[in-house]
Design a protein around this motif. Sequence first.
Motif, PDB file in Angstrom:
ATOM      1  N   MET A 117      -6.736  39.002 -78.271  1.00  9.22           N
ATOM      2  CA  MET A 117      -5.981  38.545 -77.107  1.00  9.22           C
ATOM      3  C   MET A 117      -6.054  39.540 -75.948  1.00  9.22           C
ATOM      4  SD  MET A 117      -2.605  36.849 -78.855  1.00  9.22           S
ATOM      5  CE  MET A 117      -1.952  36.474 -77.244  1.00  9.22           C
ATOM      6  N   ASN A 118      -6.339  40.821 -76.288  1.00  8.07           N
ATOM      7  CA  ASN A 118      -6.373  41.852 -75.253  1.00  8.07           C
ATOM      8  C   ASN A 118      -7.771  42.066 -74.671  1.00  8.07           C
ATOM      9  OD1 ASN A 118      -3.648  42.335 -75.570  1.00  8.07           O
ATOM     10  ND2 ASN A 118      -3.983  43.855 -77.197  1.00  8.07           N
ATOM     11  N   SER A 119      -8.767  41.298 -75.200  1.00 11.00           N
ATOM     12  CA  SER A 119     -10.145  41.538 -74.737  1.00 11.00           C
ATOM     13  C   SER A 119     -10.335  41.184 -73.277  1.00 11.00           C
ATOM     14  CB  SER A 119     -11.132  40.741 -75.593  1.00 11.00           C
ATOM     15  OG  SER A 119     -10.844  39.350 -75.487  1.00 11.00           O
ATOM     16  N   GLN A 120      -9.727  40.051 -72.845  1.00 10.35           N
ATOM     17  CA  GLN A 120      -9.901  39.652 -71.444  1.00 10.35           C
ATOM     18  C   GLN A 120      -9.251  40.617 -70.483  1.00 10.35           C
ATOM     19  OE1 GLN A 120      -8.772  35.628 -70.682  1.00 10.35           O
ATOM     20  NE2 GLN A 120      -9.286  35.736 -68.493  1.00 10.35           N
ATOM     21  N   PRO A 121      -8.012  41.069 -70.716  1.00 12.71           N
ATOM     22  CA  PRO A 121      -7.441  42.064 -69.803  1.00 12.71           C
ATOM     23  C   PRO A 121      -8.229  43.360 -69.779  1.00 12.71           C
ATOM     24  CG  PRO A 121      -5.725  40.991 -71.055  1.00 12.71           C
ATOM     25  CD  PRO A 121      -7.007  40.559 -71.657  1.00 12.71           C
ATOM     26  N   GLU A 122      -8.760  43.775 -70.985  1.00 13.32           N
ATOM     27  CA  GLU A 122      -9.530  45.029 -71.022  1.00 13.32           C
ATOM     28  C   GLU A 122     -10.820  44.886 -70.225  1.00 13.32           C
ATOM     29  OE1 GLU A 122     -10.104  45.928 -75.072  1.00 13.32           O
ATOM     30  OE2 GLU A 122      -8.024  46.558 -75.438  1.00 13.32           O
ATOM     31  N   SER A 123     -11.454  43.694 -70.370  1.00 14.80           N
ATOM     32  CA  SER A 123     -12.686  43.456 -69.605  1.00 14.80           C
ATOM     33  C   SER A 123     -12.406  43.431 -68.118  1.00 14.80           C
ATOM     34  CB  SER A 123     -13.308  42.135 -70.053  1.00 14.80           C
ATOM     35  OG  SER A 123     -14.432  41.829 -69.250  1.00 14.80           O
ATOM     36  N   HIS A 124     -11.294  42.762 -67.757  1.00 12.27           N
ATOM     37  CA  HIS A 124     -10.917  42.705 -66.348  1.00 12.27           C
ATOM     38  C   HIS A 124     -10.609  44.098 -65.817  1.00 12.27           C
ATOM     39  CE1 HIS A 124      -9.327  41.066 -62.643  1.00 12.27           C
ATOM     40  NE2 HIS A 124      -8.204  41.756 -62.829  1.00 12.27           N
ATOM     41  N   GLN A 125      -9.960  44.909 -66.667  1.00 20.18           N
ATOM     42  CA  GLN A 125      -9.617  46.269 -66.244  1.00 20.18           C
ATOM     43  C   GLN A 125     -10.865  47.121 -66.054  1.00 20.18           C
ATOM     44  OE1 GLN A 125      -6.949  48.210 -68.930  1.00 20.18           O
ATOM     45  NE2 GLN A 125      -6.695  50.011 -67.638  1.00 20.18           N
ATOM     46  N   SER A 126     -11.874  46.901 -66.933  1.00 20.69           N
ATOM     47  CA  SER A 126     -13.101  47.691 -66.794  1.00 20.69           C
ATOM     48  C   SER A 126     -13.844  47.364 -65.504  1.00 20.69           C
ATOM     49  CB  SER A 126     -14.015  47.441 -68.002  1.00 20.69           C
ATOM     50  OG  SER A 126     -14.457  46.090 -68.013  1.00 20.69           O
ATOM     51  N   LEU A 127     -13.752  46.064 -65.084  1.00 17.85           N
ATOM     52  CA  LEU A 127     -14.411  45.672 -63.837  1.00 17.85           C
ATOM     53  C   LEU A 127     -13.761  46.320 -62.627  1.00 17.85           C
ATOM     54  CD1 LEU A 127     -15.085  41.867 -64.446  1.00 17.85           C
ATOM     55  CD2 LEU A 127     -16.751  43.716 -64.434  1.00 17.85           C
ATOM     56  N   LEU A 128     -12.473  46.639 -62.759  1.00 23.92           N
ATOM     57  CA  LEU A 128     -11.761  47.246 -61.651  1.00 23.92           C
ATOM     58  C   LEU A 128     -11.646  48.760 -61.796  1.00 23.92           C
ATOM     59  CD1 LEU A 128      -8.877  44.654 -61.125  1.00 23.92           C
ATOM     60  CD2 LEU A 128     -11.034  44.851 -59.895  1.00 23.92           C
ATOM     61  N   SER A 129     -12.411  49.331 -62.735  1.00 25.05           N
ATOM     62  CA  SER A 129     -12.360  50.774 -62.934  1.00 25.05           C
ATOM     63  C   SER A 129     -12.980  51.492 -61.747  1.00 25.05           C
ATOM     64  CB  SER A 129     -13.093  51.163 -64.219  1.00 25.05           C
ATOM     65  OG  SER A 129     -14.467  50.848 -64.097  1.00 25.05           O
ATOM     66  N   PHE A 130     -12.622  52.749 -61.618  1.00 22.87           N
ATOM     67  CA  PHE A 130     -13.126  53.532 -60.482  1.00 22.87           C
ATOM     68  C   PHE A 130     -14.646  53.636 -60.468  1.00 22.87           C
ATOM     69  CE2 PHE A 130     -14.498  57.610 -58.710  1.00 22.87           C
ATOM     70  CZ  PHE A 130     -14.057  57.455 -57.401  1.00 22.87           C
ATOM     71  N   PRO A 131     -15.325  53.910 -61.595  1.00 19.73           N
ATOM     72  CA  PRO A 131     -16.799  53.981 -61.550  1.00 19.73           C
ATOM     73  C   PRO A 131     -17.438  52.686 -61.069  1.00 19.73           C
ATOM     74  CG  PRO A 131     -15.979  54.962 -63.563  1.00 19.73           C
ATOM     75  CD  PRO A 131     -14.805  54.285 -62.924  1.00 19.73           C
ATOM     76  N   PHE A 132     -16.887  51.549 -61.490  1.00 19.44           N
ATOM     77  CA  PHE A 132     -17.463  50.272 -61.068  1.00 19.44           C
ATOM     78  C   PHE A 132     -17.273  50.057 -59.567  1.00 19.44           C
ATOM     79  CE2 PHE A 132     -17.051  45.709 -60.224  1.00 19.44           C
ATOM     80  CZ  PHE A 132     -18.279  45.255 -60.706  1.00 19.44           C
ATOM     81  N   ILE A 133     -16.061  50.320 -59.077  1.00 22.18           N
ATOM     82  CA  ILE A 133     -15.793  50.158 -57.648  1.00 22.18           C
ATOM     83  C   ILE A 133     -16.660  51.118 -56.835  1.00 22.18           C
ATOM     84  CG2 ILE A 133     -14.036  50.409 -55.854  1.00 22.18           C
ATOM     85  CD1 ILE A 133     -11.960  49.536 -57.916  1.00 22.18           C
ATOM     86  N   PHE A 134     -16.763  52.369 -57.319  1.00 25.71           N
ATOM     87  CA  PHE A 134     -17.599  53.357 -56.639  1.00 25.71           C
ATOM     88  C   PHE A 134     -19.055  52.887 -56.580  1.00 25.71           C
ATOM     89  CE2 PHE A 134     -20.509  56.952 -56.807  1.00 25.71           C
ATOM     90  CZ  PHE A 134     -20.082  57.723 -55.747  1.00 25.71           C
ATOM     91  N   ALA A 135     -19.552  52.331 -57.695  1.00 27.74           N
ATOM     92  CA  ALA A 135     -20.938  51.872 -57.749  1.00 27.74           C
ATOM     93  C   ALA A 135     -21.177  50.719 -56.789  1.00 27.74           C
ATOM     94  CB  ALA A 135     -21.291  51.462 -59.176  1.00 27.74           C
ATOM     95  N   ILE A 136     -20.238  49.785 -56.702  1.00 25.24           N
ATOM     96  CA  ILE A 136     -20.396  48.646 -55.787  1.00 25.24           C
ATOM     97  C   ILE A 136     -20.367  49.124 -54.338  1.00 25.24           C
ATOM     98  CG2 ILE A 136     -19.293  46.554 -54.924  1.00 25.24           C
ATOM     99  CD1 ILE A 136     -20.768  46.153 -57.527  1.00 25.24           C
ATOM    100  N   LEU A 137     -19.406  50.000 -54.017  1.00 22.28           N
ATOM    101  CA  LEU A 137     -19.338  50.518 -52.646  1.00 22.28           C
ATOM    102  C   LEU A 137     -20.599  51.305 -52.300  1.00 22.28           C
ATOM    103  CD1 LEU A 137     -15.606  51.705 -52.465  1.00 22.28           C
ATOM    104  CD2 LEU A 137     -16.625  49.667 -51.415  1.00 22.28           C
ATOM    105  N   GLY A 138     -21.098  52.102 -53.250  1.00 27.13           N
ATOM    106  CA  GLY A 138     -22.322  52.858 -53.020  1.00 27.13           C
ATOM    107  C   GLY A 138     -23.515  51.957 -52.787  1.00 27.13           C
ATOM    108  N   LEU A 139     -23.586  50.863 -53.536  1.00 22.49           N
ATOM    109  CA  LEU A 139     -24.680  49.910 -53.367  1.00 22.49           C
ATOM    110  C   LEU A 139     -24.612  49.223 -52.002  1.00 22.49           C
ATOM    111  CD1 LEU A 139     -27.079  48.319 -54.540  1.00 22.49           C
ATOM    112  CD2 LEU A 139     -25.419  46.726 -55.537  1.00 22.49           C
ATOM    113  N   VAL A 140     -23.416  48.803 -51.614  1.00 21.08           N
ATOM    114  CA  VAL A 140     -23.243  48.137 -50.317  1.00 21.08           C
ATOM    115  C   VAL A 140     -23.611  49.086 -49.183  1.00 21.08           C
ATOM    116  CG1 VAL A 140     -21.549  47.139 -48.739  1.00 21.08           C
ATOM    117  CG2 VAL A 140     -21.513  46.508 -51.157  1.00 21.08           C
ATOM    118  N   TRP A 141     -23.139  50.332 -49.261  1.00 17.86           N
ATOM    119  CA  TRP A 141     -23.441  51.321 -48.226  1.00 17.86           C
ATOM    120  C   TRP A 141     -24.938  51.595 -48.143  1.00 17.86           C
ATOM    121  CZ3 TRP A 141     -21.552  53.137 -43.996  1.00 17.86           C
ATOM    122  CH2 TRP A 141     -22.015  54.340 -43.452  1.00 17.86           C
ATOM    123  N   TYR A 142     -25.580  51.693 -49.287  1.00 18.66           N
ATOM    124  CA  TYR A 142     -27.020  51.957 -49.328  1.00 18.66           C
ATOM    125  C   TYR A 142     -27.803  50.817 -48.691  1.00 18.66           C
ATOM    126  CZ  TYR A 142     -31.555  53.272 -51.317  1.00 18.66           C
ATOM    127  OH  TYR A 142     -32.877  53.639 -51.491  1.00 18.66           O
TER     128      TYR A 142
END
Length: 456
Positions: free
Chosen positions: A1-26
Motif C-alpha cells: 500500500m505504501n509503494s505508490q507514495p514512495e514512488s511519488h516521493q522519489s519523483l519529487l526527491s531533490f536529485p530528481f528535481i535537480f536533474a530535471i532543472l539541469g536538463l532544462v537549463w542545458y
Amino acid sequence: MNSQPESHQSLLSFPFIFAILGLVWYLFLWTVGLLGCRTGRRRYRMRPRSPLATAPPNSVHGVSILRPLKGLDANLYENLESTFTQEYPNFEIILSVADEQDQALPVARELISKYPSINSRIIIGEEVVGVNPKVNNLIRSYHEATHDILWVIDSGVSVAPGTLARSVDLLEPSTQTNLPKRRVALVHHVPFASCSRREAFLNTNHAKMYLAINAASIESCVVGKSNLYRRSDLERVNGSLKPRVHMVSENDQDCTHGLAAFGKFLAEDNMIASALWHELDLRHDLSCDVAHNVIGKMSLSDYVWRRVRWIRVRKHMVLAATILEPLTENLIASSIAAASFRYLFGIPIWLFLVIHHAAWLWVDLDVYESLAGHPLPADRRWQFISAWCLRELLALPIWFLAMLGNEVIWRGKKYEVLRAGEVKRTSGDGIRRGLFTRWRQKDIDYQPLLSNHSDT
C-alpha cells in the motif's frame, strides 16, 4: 500500500528535481547557442553591396563619423584609414583628441593630407562633462557635427569599405516593406578581435550570446565600439531608462540630455543603447559587418583585468544576469548537465563530457568562421584551441575576482563602480599589485580642456 507514495516521493526527491532543472537549463543554453550560430551564418556569410554606395550625394542621408583618439593604438593608421575609404557619397570625419601633445595627432594629420577630397577635420581639446574620458573627448565633436546621423567608432576599430552604406540601409530604410514595429534608433557592429586570447572570448562565446540576444530582440544588448544613431534621438534621453512621456515635465527640464548625460557612466555605450530602447521605446539592429578590433600583443594579466572590468561594471547594471553568468559558462553548464544525464538516463559522465565539449567547440568555431568570413587557418588552429581552453578554465576564477570588488582601472585611471553603472574617480596609483600584476598608470590627473581650437 505504501509503494505508490514512495514512488511519488522519489519523483519529487531533490536529485530528481535537480536533474530535471539541469536538463532544462542545458537545453536552454543550447537553444541560445544555436540561435547565435544560425544568426552568424545567415547574417555574416553574405555581405551584399548597398545601392547607397553609388547613389548621388544629395539623395542619401549625411553621416558624421566621430572618432575619439588617445595615444597610438595598435594598427591605428589602418583603423582610421578604413573610415576615409568608405563607399558612401555623403559623410564627414571628425577626429578628436583631448591633448594637443597626443601621439595620435601626426597619424590623423597624415591621413587628412592623404585624402584631401574627404571632408575631415581634427578637434583638439575636451569638454569635461563627467568622469568618462571618451565622452569628454567626444562632446565638442558631437555638437559640431554637421549631420544628424552620427557614427561613433573607437580608434582601435577598422571596418570594411561598405560598412557605412549597409548600416544606413538599416537605420534609414528606403522602403516601407518588412519594417519592424518600432523604428530602429541604433545600428551596431559585433566586435571581432584579432588577439588570440580575446579571439577565444569575443569571437566565440561572447559573439554567440551577443548574436542570439540581438536576434531575439527582447532587451538592449550593445557594445559601443562602432555604433550609428541619430543626435536628435539622443537629445531626447537622459540616461534614467524611464519611459518618456509626451509632455515634458518641469523636473525633466532640469535634467541633462544628450551625450553629456552619459559622462557619469563608464559603459556609456551600453547606457546610450538602453536609453534609446527604454526611454523612447525604439529598437536596435545589427549590421552584417563586424568591428575589427586589432589588440596587438595582450598579456594574460591584461586579459584577466579587462574581463574583470567588464563584469564589475555589468554587475551594477544587470545584477541578476551577472549572478547567473557562471551557469552559462561551458565547464559549469556541462558539469550540471553531465550529472543530470547520468541520473536520468544512465549516460556515463566521461562520455557525455567528451561529446559535449567537442560539440561546444564546433559551434564556437562555426561562429568564428561566420564573423571572419573564412575558416580558421590551419596553422593557427591549435593556438586558437589552446586559448579557447584557457578561456574556459579562467572564466569562473575571473568571475569570482570581479564579484569581490568594485574598483576598475581604465586607461591608467582608477574608478569605483556605483549603482546603475555610474562611476567616480578614486585615489591611487593605478597599479595592480599581487596576482596578475601588469597595470601601469601613465597620468594620474584628468586635465580639462587643454586647448580650445580645431585643426582643419
